[in-house]
Design an enzyme around this catalytic site. Structure first.
Site, mmCIF file in Angstrom:
data_model
loop_
_atom_site.group_PDB
_atom_site.id
_atom_site.type_symbol
_atom_site.label_atom_id
_atom_site.label_comp_id
_atom_site.label_asym_id
_atom_site.label_seq_id
_atom_site.Cartn_x
_atom_site.Cartn_y
_atom_site.Cartn_z
ATOM 1 C CB SER A 1 -8.013 0.031 12.213
ATOM 2 O OG SER A 1 -9.113 1.298 12.610
ATOM 3 C CE LYS B 1 -6.747 -1.958 8.960
ATOM 4 N NZ LYS B 1 -6.000 -2.575 7.581
ATOM 5 N N GLY C 1 1.081 -1.560 -0.169
ATOM 6 C CA GLY C 1 -0.172 0.188 -0.002
ATOM 7 C C GLY C 1 0.653 1.135 -0.187
ATOM 8 C CG ASN D 1 0.302 0.466 4.740
ATOM 9 O OD1 ASN D 1 -0.135 1.356 5.812
ATOM 10 N ND2 ASN D 1 0.170 1.358 4.050
ATOM 11 C CB ILE E 1 -4.550 9.333 9.896
ATOM 12 C CG1 ILE E 1 -4.390 8.157 10.811
ATOM 13 C CG2 ILE E 1 -3.358 9.546 9.723
ATOM 14 C CD1 ILE E 1 -3.757 8.969 11.718
ATOM 15 C CE1 TYR F 1 -9.589 -0.628 7.099
ATOM 16 C CE2 TYR F 1 -10.872 -0.214 9.182
ATOM 17 C CZ TYR F 1 -9.908 -0.058 8.355
ATOM 18 O OH TYR F 1 -8.969 1.092 8.869
ATOM 19 N N GLY G 1 14.085 8.420 -5.267
ATOM 20 C CA GLY G 1 16.037 8.309 -5.316
ATOM 21 C C GLY G 1 16.419 7.259 -5.623
ATOM 22 C CB THR H 1 -1.768 -3.357 19.902
ATOM 23 O OG1 THR H 1 -1.530 -4.757 19.096
ATOM 24 C CG2 THR H 1 -2.751 -2.389 18.310
ATOM 25 C CB ALA I 1 -13.780 -9.063 11.247
#
Ligand SMILES: NC(=O)c1ccc[n+]([C@@H]2O[C@H](COP(=O)([O-])OP(=O)(O)OC[C@H]3O[C@@H](n4cnc5c(N)ncnc54)[C@H](O)[C@@H]3O)[C@@H](O)[C@H]2O)c1
Length: 245
Positions: free
Chosen positions: A139, A156, A13, A87, A185, A152, A51, A235, A154
């Protein structure tokens, strides 16, 4: 502190809001980067910004058969993988009673099964070399739950539990496995929220502001570093205090 000179990091990601910051931050600390994403244009632009010592690999993590090919290609290019940052993540929200099998499976495949297959593919080499860092992007909703996000949340929660299991199995081989649980975020998605929704959100965050992608990237750099060698199966909650877990 937190130098990563000559360490090879595979970041999934990488073309996304948080992934890009992770890439910049690890690169500044001296890591060699293998960037992967579905978004080829984004990867190309990121490589141009960064770069040297950077390569990108386009892959669809929803096609979990593609994962072995991806890991082989990265190892062929760099000779090893020291750091895996799982990620990449997607959402397909719906209320529980309306949640289709397809929405459930799609999110579980990308957010959890791909992370499992990637970790399984890289950990053997890490154990042999007696060094490795596996970092999963979870999350806050993986711990708190959230209406409309059963798939989502579940995925995480699964990431957090999976990483704890792997951490127990490989701790004696110099490999640490941890998760990071971001709160809200600031991203293009949160930028366009109506003011009243934003105000209600901020009222729940003791620091009174949304997090920045850089706040997450800083946690990744720390967990990837030698200085974090005695931290595994944990975590790290990066959420401005909105949930104190
Ligand atoms: N932004 C937040 O507030 C927030 C909060 C908590 C957790 N997270 C987690 O942080 C991680 C990064 O989030 P973000 O805000 O940068 O999201 P983003 O949407 O900007 O980036 C996600 C990236 O994953 C890539 N991706 C999606 N499906 C893919 C697939 N099948 N194969 C390969 N790549 C794929 C996308 O192309 C994108 O570049 C995600 O796991 C997300 O769940 C974000």
């Amino acid at each position: 502190m937190f130098r990563l000179d000559e360490k090879v990091a595979l970041i999934t990601g990488a073309a996304g809001g948080i992934g890009r910051k992770i890439a910049h931050t690890l690169h500044e600390q001296g890591a060699y980067l293998a960037l992967t994403d579905l978004n080829e244009e984004g990867l190309k632009a990121l490589k141009a910004e960064l770069g040297d010592n950077v390569e990108y690999f386009v892959a669809n993590l929803g096609d979990t058969d593609a994962i072995k090919t991806l890991v082989d290609a990265v190892e062929e290019k760099f000779g090893k993988i020291d750091i895996l940052v799982n990620n990449a993540g997607v959402t397909k929200d719906d209320l529980f009673i309306r949640m289709s099998d397809e929405k459930w499976q799609f999110v579980l495949d990308v957010n959890l099964t791909a992370g499992f297959k990637l970790a399984r593919a890289v950990v053997r080499g890490m154990m042999k070399r007696r060094y490795g860092r596996i970092i999963g992007m979870a999350s806050v909703v993986g711990v708190m739950g959230n209406a409309g996000q059963a798939n989502y949340s579940a995925s995480k929660a699964g990431m957090i539990a999976m990483n704890k299991c792997l951490a127990q199995e490989v701790g004696s081989r110099g490999v640490t496995v941890n998760s990071i649980a971001p709160g809200f975020i600031r991203t293009p998605m949160t930028d366009v929220l109506p003011d009243d929704v934003k105000a209600a959100l901020l009222a729940k965050i003791p620091e009174g502001k949304l997090g920045e992608a850089q706040d997450i990237a800083n946690a990744v750099a720390f967990l990837a570093s030698d200085e974090a060698q005695y931290i595994t199966g944990q975590t790290i909650h990066v959420n401005g205090g909105m949930a104190m877990i």
